[in-house]
Each structure stands twice: as structure tokens, then as C-alpha cells.
Design a protein around this motif. Structure first.
Motif, PDB file in Angstrom:
ATOM      1  N   GLY A 107       0.840  -1.191   0.000  1.00  0.00           N
ATOM      2  CA  GLY A 107       0.000   0.000   0.000  1.00  0.00           C
ATOM      3  C   GLY A 107       0.877   1.243   0.000  1.00  0.00           C
ATOM      4  N   GLY A 108       0.298   2.376  -0.319  1.00  0.00           N
ATOM      5  CA  GLY A 108       1.015   3.632  -0.270  1.00  0.00           C
ATOM      6  C   GLY A 108       2.243   3.661  -1.160  1.00  0.00           C
ATOM      7  N   ASN A 109       3.314   4.280  -0.652  1.00  0.00           N
ATOM      8  CA  ASN A 109       4.538   4.444  -1.428  1.00  0.00           C
ATOM      9  C   ASN A 109       5.220   3.116  -1.736  1.00  0.00           C
ATOM     10  OD1 ASN A 109       4.302   7.240  -1.519  1.00  0.00           O
ATOM     11  ND2 ASN A 109       5.408   7.526   0.403  1.00  0.00           N
ATOM     12  N   LEU A 110       5.109   2.147  -0.805  1.00  0.00           N
ATOM     13  CA  LEU A 110       5.746   0.850  -1.035  1.00  0.00           C
ATOM     14  C   LEU A 110       5.112   0.152  -2.235  1.00  0.00           C
ATOM     15  CD1 LEU A 110       7.764  -1.294  -0.183  1.00  0.00           C
ATOM     16  CD2 LEU A 110       6.037  -2.206   1.397  1.00  0.00           C
ATOM     17  N   GLU A 111       3.803   0.145  -2.291  1.00  0.00           N
ATOM     18  CA  GLU A 111       3.133  -0.482  -3.427  1.00  0.00           C
ATOM     19  C   GLU A 111       3.452   0.261  -4.720  1.00  0.00           C
ATOM     20  OE1 GLU A 111      -1.250  -2.187  -4.625  1.00  0.00           O
ATOM     21  OE2 GLU A 111      -1.139  -0.465  -3.278  1.00  0.00           O
ATOM     22  N   LYS A 112       3.460   1.587  -4.642  1.00  0.00           N
ATOM     23  CA  LYS A 112       3.760   2.388  -5.832  1.00  0.00           C
ATOM     24  C   LYS A 112       5.149   2.063  -6.366  1.00  0.00           C
ATOM     25  CE  LYS A 112       4.195   7.169  -7.427  1.00  0.00           C
ATOM     26  NZ  LYS A 112       4.150   8.604  -7.036  1.00  0.00           N
ATOM     27  N   ARG A 113       6.094   1.934  -5.448  1.00  0.00           N
ATOM     28  CA  ARG A 113       7.461   1.629  -5.866  1.00  0.00           C
ATOM     29  C   ARG A 113       7.553   0.242  -6.497  1.00  0.00           C
ATOM     30  NH1 ARG A 113      12.912   2.018  -2.102  1.00  0.00           N
ATOM     31  NH2 ARG A 113      14.380   1.492  -3.779  1.00  0.00           N
TER      32      ARG A 113
END
Length: 307
Positions: free
Chosen positions: A229-235
Motif C-alpha cells: 500500500g502507499g509508497n511501497l506499493e507504488k514503488r
């Protein structure tokens, strides 16, 4: 009724075609049956180039076999005369066998070990030191820790594909990033990483993303401590071309995928059981590979087979 003109003589096939056919039936079948058909096939089966790839796939029912897979594997490796590039060992692997493989196969590029609980950290580490050209490694359902992974990473700089799989578990207090950190710190050239059922957390995943900049495929199925989720998922989405998430379907995964929610330790869980492990086959009695393995790696199996 078949006429003489329609009858085909398999012995008249070009040697390279016959070799190609025999190479597809697997090491166990070659050693137990194919090489005994005729002298031509026996000579082909003794060619070192026939043993560049050794597949010792079996159903895991070692107690019901009339032959010794360890002895057969040793014989197959010896026949390769240093040409071995790819080997698959399932259920019967040991430290002694792995050392034998590594000492006689310095150019090995692919190693797969499945449900080999007699292979230790020390044994795998010693073998890894002798395999500098290894590019693909799979360790599924074995008792291997971060210590061996660190040695593998340092000793195998060409490693591009790594599969490290265990039984999935939803007990969230069983968290560990040790293996993820070992991978992140020592395997920077990875392109393909499968961590089915691993106990890593978001911190471990972040370390892998930082330490493995070339990663293109990442399988996190049944890694239930990871919460994307959040930045981790985006990355992950931006970096990884093929991402398998913790709750993604396991329909194309070859091993048993039941998730265990209870139990006191990893030892309570069954090993990696393939769907076909519930089947049983009857085997003929081939005396040349029968009996308990004594790991006499100097034994002349050809003398037993053909004298």
C-alpha cells in the motif's frame, strides 16, 4: 497388417535425434531402463554431453523404491565428466551429495533442490564456494537459513534467479526479515526472485527493492506479513514488471498450497508437497542401484550394469 515397408527401425535414426529423444525421459529412466535396451543406446547414454542436464524428479516415496536415487545421481554426475550445467535434486539430497556435485561440476549454471532436509547450511555453503558460475538457484522446502544465503550471495556473483520457498502461514507474530536482508545485501544482480510463504515484512521488502536494483519479477504469494500500500506499493508497481502479491492466485504454483493457521513451529508443517505426491507408482527391481546409499563415490556402476 503392417508391411515390411511400413516398419520403422529406431536404430536407423540419426544419432543426434536418438540422443535428443533419450535426453527428454529423465535421468532415472535412462539409468534404469533406456540404456539397457541395446548397445547403441547404451553408448549414447554414456556420452558426457547427454548429461549436461540431470533431472532427478521423483514423487518423494523413497521408502517404496527398489533403487537408491543418491547412487544414481552420483553416477549421472560422474558421466557428465564436468559438462553438467543444470541439475534437479528432490527429496534425497544430502551434504555429501551436494559436495560431490559441486566438486565435479564447476561450470554448473542451474541448481534446484526440493524437500532436501538433509542438506544443511554448512553443506550448502561449502558447495556454493565451488559454484562461481551459478546463475539460477531454487531452494524449496529445505531447512536453510540466512547464513547459507549470505554465503551463496557472496560466492555466486552471477546469480540472476533465486527461488526460496516455504509453506505459507498466517500466524502474523512469526515475522523475520533475516533472509530478505541476506538477499538484499549479497545478491545485487537478481532479475527474478520468488519468496513463496516467506515471513518477511515491509521492511524486508524495502531492503530487497533497495539492494536488488535490476529485479524484474517478484513473487510474494503467501507472504502474509507484507502489506502492500502507499509508497511501497507504488514503488513495487513502478519497478517490478511482474509482481505477484501475497494474496494472488496460486493455481500455477507447482507445490501444495494449503495455508496453515495453527501450530507451534515450522516443523509442524508438512514439507513442500506437490499434488502428484499423493499418487503412487510401482517400480521394477533394478538391483544395480538398490540398497542404502553408502556414498562410495568411487564405485564403478558400469561394471555392475554391463560386465
Amino acid at each position: 497388417m503392417t508391411t515390411a515397408a511400413e516398419t520403422r527401425n529406431w536404430l536407423e535414426l540419426p544419432l543426434d535425434v536418438t540422443a535428443s529423444i533419450l535426453s527428454r525421459i529423465g535421468a532415472i529412466e535412462i539409468l534404469n531402463s533406456a540404456q539397457n535396451v541395446c548397445s547403441l543406446w547404451r553408448n549414447i547414454c554414456k556420452d558426457p554431453l547427454m548429461w549436461r542436464s540431470i533431472d532427478m524428479h521423483n514423487l518423494g516415496d523413497l521408502w517404496d523404491m527398489d533403487y537408491d536415487l543418491a547412487k544414481m545421481c552420483v553416477h549421472a554426475v560422474d558421466r557428465s565428466c564436468g559438462h553438467l550445467l543444470d541439475i534437479n535434486v528432490e527429496y534425497f539430497g544430502t551434504d555429501a551429495l551436494l559436495l560431490h556435485i559441486s566438486e565435479r561440476s564447476v561450470h554448473l549454471k542451474r541448481l534446484r533442490i526440493v524437500s532436501c532436509y538433509n542438506i544443511s547450511d554448512e553443506g550448502l555453503s561449502e558447495a556454493a564456494l565451488k559454484l562461481p558460475f551459478l546463475e539460477e538457484l531454487e531452494i524449496s522446502y529445505c531447512s536453510i537459513s540466512k547464513d547459507a544465503l549470505e554465503t551463496i550471495g557472496r560466492s555466486c556473483p552471477l546469480l540472476k534467479s533465486f527461488k526460496f520457498n516455504v509453506q505459507g502461514c498466517r500466524r502474523f507474530h512469526l515475522e523475520s526479515d533475516d533472509e530478505a536482508l541476506a538477499i538484499a545485501q549479497t545478491m545485487p544482480e537478481l532479475r527474478h526472485l520468488q519468496l513463496f510463504g516467506n515471513k518477511l515484512t515491509n521492511d524486508g521488502l524495502l531492503a530487497i527493492l533497495n539492494g536488488c536494483p535490476h529485479l524484474e519479477y517478484l513473487d510474494l504469494r503467501q507472504c502474509f506479513n507484507v502489506s502492500l500500500g502507499g509508497n511501497l506499493e507504488k514503488r513495487c508497481v513502478e519497478r517490478i514488471k511482474n509482481l505477484r502479491r501475497p494474496n494472488d492466485s496460486t493455481h500455477d504454483y507447482e507445490f501444495y498450497t494449503e495455508v496453515h493457521d495453527t501450530g507451534s513451529s515450522d516443523e509442524d508443517y508438512p514439507s513442500g508437497i506437490s499434488d502428484i505426491d499423493f499418487m503412487s507408482d510401482d517400480y521394477d527391481d533394478y538391483f544395480e542401484f538398490s540398497g542404502d546409499s553408502d556414498y562410495d563415490f568411487g564405485y564403478d556402476y558400469d561394471a555392475v550394469l554391463f560386465d
